[in-house]
Design a protein around this motif. Structure first.
Motif, mmCIF file in Angstrom:
data_model
loop_
_atom_site.group_PDB
_atom_site.id
_atom_site.type_symbol
_atom_site.label_atom_id
_atom_site.label_comp_id
_atom_site.label_asym_id
_atom_site.label_seq_id
_atom_site.Cartn_x
_atom_site.Cartn_y
_atom_site.Cartn_z
ATOM 1 N N PHE A 1 -3.490 13.658 -0.293
ATOM 2 C CA PHE A 1 -3.480 12.447 -1.113
ATOM 3 C C PHE A 1 -2.046 11.987 -1.393
ATOM 4 O O PHE A 1 -1.198 12.791 -1.782
ATOM 5 C CB PHE A 1 -4.178 12.700 -2.458
ATOM 6 C CG PHE A 1 -5.583 13.218 -2.335
ATOM 7 C CD1 PHE A 1 -6.654 12.353 -2.209
ATOM 8 C CD2 PHE A 1 -5.821 14.594 -2.337
ATOM 9 C CE1 PHE A 1 -7.947 12.841 -2.091
ATOM 10 C CE2 PHE A 1 -7.113 15.089 -2.223
ATOM 11 C CZ PHE A 1 -8.187 14.209 -2.097
ATOM 12 N N GLU A 2 -1.817 10.714 -1.195
ATOM 13 C CA GLU A 2 -0.587 10.061 -1.636
ATOM 14 C C GLU A 2 -0.963 9.178 -2.827
ATOM 15 O O GLU A 2 -2.018 8.531 -2.807
ATOM 16 C CB GLU A 2 0.007 9.218 -0.500
ATOM 17 C CG GLU A 2 1.389 8.664 -0.778
ATOM 18 C CD GLU A 2 2.429 9.753 -0.949
ATOM 19 O OE1 GLU A 2 3.306 9.595 -1.811
ATOM 20 O OE2 GLU A 2 2.359 10.767 -0.224
ATOM 21 N N PHE B 1 1.712 2.603 2.952
ATOM 22 C CA PHE B 1 0.625 3.008 3.832
ATOM 23 C C PHE B 1 1.117 3.987 4.897
ATOM 24 O O PHE B 1 0.478 5.023 5.132
ATOM 25 C CB PHE B 1 -0.030 1.796 4.491
ATOM 26 C CG PHE B 1 -1.349 2.120 5.131
ATOM 27 C CD1 PHE B 1 -2.525 2.060 4.407
ATOM 28 C CD2 PHE B 1 -1.415 2.535 6.452
ATOM 29 C CE1 PHE B 1 -3.735 2.408 4.982
ATOM 30 C CE2 PHE B 1 -2.616 2.874 7.038
ATOM 31 C CZ PHE B 1 -3.785 2.810 6.294
ATOM 32 N N PHE B 2 2.254 3.681 5.500
ATOM 33 C CA PHE B 2 2.728 4.558 6.570
ATOM 34 C C PHE B 2 3.356 5.833 6.021
ATOM 35 O O PHE B 2 3.440 6.834 6.732
ATOM 36 C CB PHE B 2 3.655 3.795 7.513
ATOM 37 C CG PHE B 2 2.897 2.827 8.379
ATOM 38 C CD1 PHE B 2 2.036 3.293 9.360
ATOM 39 C CD2 PHE B 2 2.985 1.462 8.170
ATOM 40 C CE1 PHE B 2 1.291 2.418 10.138
ATOM 41 C CE2 PHE B 2 2.246 0.576 8.940
ATOM 42 C CZ PHE B 2 1.395 1.048 9.927
ATOM 43 N N GLN B 3 3.757 5.815 4.755
ATOM 44 C CA GLN B 3 4.113 7.068 4.101
ATOM 45 C C GLN B 3 2.875 7.953 4.011
ATOM 46 O O GLN B 3 2.937 9.161 4.256
ATOM 47 C CB GLN B 3 4.671 6.798 2.699
ATOM 48 C CG GLN B 3 5.112 8.070 1.978
ATOM 49 C CD GLN B 3 5.688 7.776 0.603
ATOM 50 O OE1 GLN B 3 5.780 6.619 0.182
ATOM 51 N NE2 GLN B 3 6.074 8.812 -0.104
ATOM 52 N N SER B 4 1.741 7.346 3.693
ATOM 53 C CA SER B 4 0.486 8.100 3.628
ATOM 54 C C SER B 4 0.081 8.626 5.005
ATOM 55 O O SER B 4 -0.381 9.760 5.130
ATOM 56 C CB SER B 4 -0.636 7.216 3.063
ATOM 57 O OG SER B 4 -0.334 6.782 1.761
ATOM 58 N N LEU C 1 -4.855 7.319 0.335
ATOM 59 C CA LEU C 1 -3.851 6.658 -0.491
ATOM 60 C C LEU C 1 -4.565 6.250 -1.780
ATOM 61 O O LEU C 1 -5.518 5.469 -1.740
ATOM 62 C CB LEU C 1 -3.292 5.435 0.234
ATOM 63 C CG LEU C 1 -2.342 4.511 -0.536
ATOM 64 C CD1 LEU C 1 -1.145 5.277 -1.074
ATOM 65 C CD2 LEU C 1 -1.892 3.343 0.347
ATOM 66 N N ALA C 2 -4.130 6.821 -2.907
ATOM 67 C CA ALA C 2 -4.773 6.540 -4.199
ATOM 68 C C ALA C 2 -3.859 5.654 -5.033
ATOM 69 O O ALA C 2 -2.652 5.899 -5.107
ATOM 70 C CB ALA C 2 -5.059 7.842 -4.939
ATOM 71 N N THR C 3 -4.427 4.641 -5.658
ATOM 72 C CA THR C 3 -3.631 3.707 -6.438
ATOM 73 C C THR C 3 -4.462 3.091 -7.549
ATOM 74 O O THR C 3 -5.697 3.109 -7.497
ATOM 75 C CB THR C 3 -3.056 2.596 -5.534
ATOM 76 O OG1 THR C 3 -2.167 1.779 -6.284
ATOM 77 C CG2 THR C 3 -4.166 1.741 -4.954
#
Length: 206
Positions: free
Chosen positions: A83-84, A98-101, A113-115
């Motif tokens: 999870f990011e 997104f691309f970090q995730s 990806l949680a936000t």
């Protein structure tokens, strides 16, 4: 509506995510502190590991005989999640976040990806959906006011295998991640989640 002022930090969202993941997946999670990662040159270890990892024990309710057979067959009795966590998502930050995730989570069976705050512009939602479908990263919407309303907005691609080479690299540079994997291994061995090595799951009132 868009959030105008943010008075909290990303890490303060971790307990809510851990609570949701426990409720939705029955998964045990651990926060991975980037401060503990080895520093190897400028940006060499950037975007290497997620901020929260989790696992479910897939054989927990199996009979002992079948569990033993699965272990002898070298079947991994765990499903791993990555999870990011970000405070908000909109066009200016979408590709970076997104691309970090993708970079941090593609090793796992499921990456998310949680936000909290997601731009409701139709064009933005369409692009977010396209990226999710193309790269297999799911999106979780966290609700600070009503935790029961946290939900999986976009489902991830479920990978059949773990990228063990990447897992080994992450474990080599981050102690938290290595300890998480050790806790998973102990849990698999006894076919029951250990009591150590995971974040506390808050009660509903908390």
């Amino acid at each position: 509506p868009r959030v105008k002022q943010v008075t909290y930090k990303e890490r303060e969202l971790h307990p809510l995510l851990v609570w949701f993941v426990d409720w939705h997946f029955g998964a045990h999670c651990r926060t991975i502190f980037h401060e503990k990662s080895q520093k190897k040159g400028e940006k060499q270890n950037q975007w290497i590991h997620p901020v929260v990892t989790g696992f479910t024990l897939t054989t927990k309710d199996w009979t002992s005989e079948v569990v033993q057979l699965a272990q002898h067959a070298n079947t991994l009795a765990a499903r791993l999640y990555s999870f990011e966590v970000k405070i908000s998502l909109d066009f200016p930050n979408l590709r970076e976040y997104f691309f970090q995730s993708v970079s941090n989570s593609s090793w796992a069976h499921e990456g998310y990806l949680a936000t909290v705050d997601i731009d409701d512009d139709p064009d933005f939602r369409a692009e977010l959906t396209r990226l999710s479908q193309s790269f297999g990263i799911g999106v979780i919407q966290l609700d600070l006011d009503n935790p029961d309303d946290c939900s999986i907005l976009l489902a991830p691609r479920k990978n059949p295998d773990i990228d063990w080479q990447t897992v080994d690299r992450i474990a080599a540079v981050n102690k938290d991640f290595a300890e998480f994997m050790s806790s998973v291994a102990k849990s698999v061995k006894i076919n029951h989640p250990t009591i150590d090595g995971f974040d506390k799951v808050l009660g509903d009132a908390e």
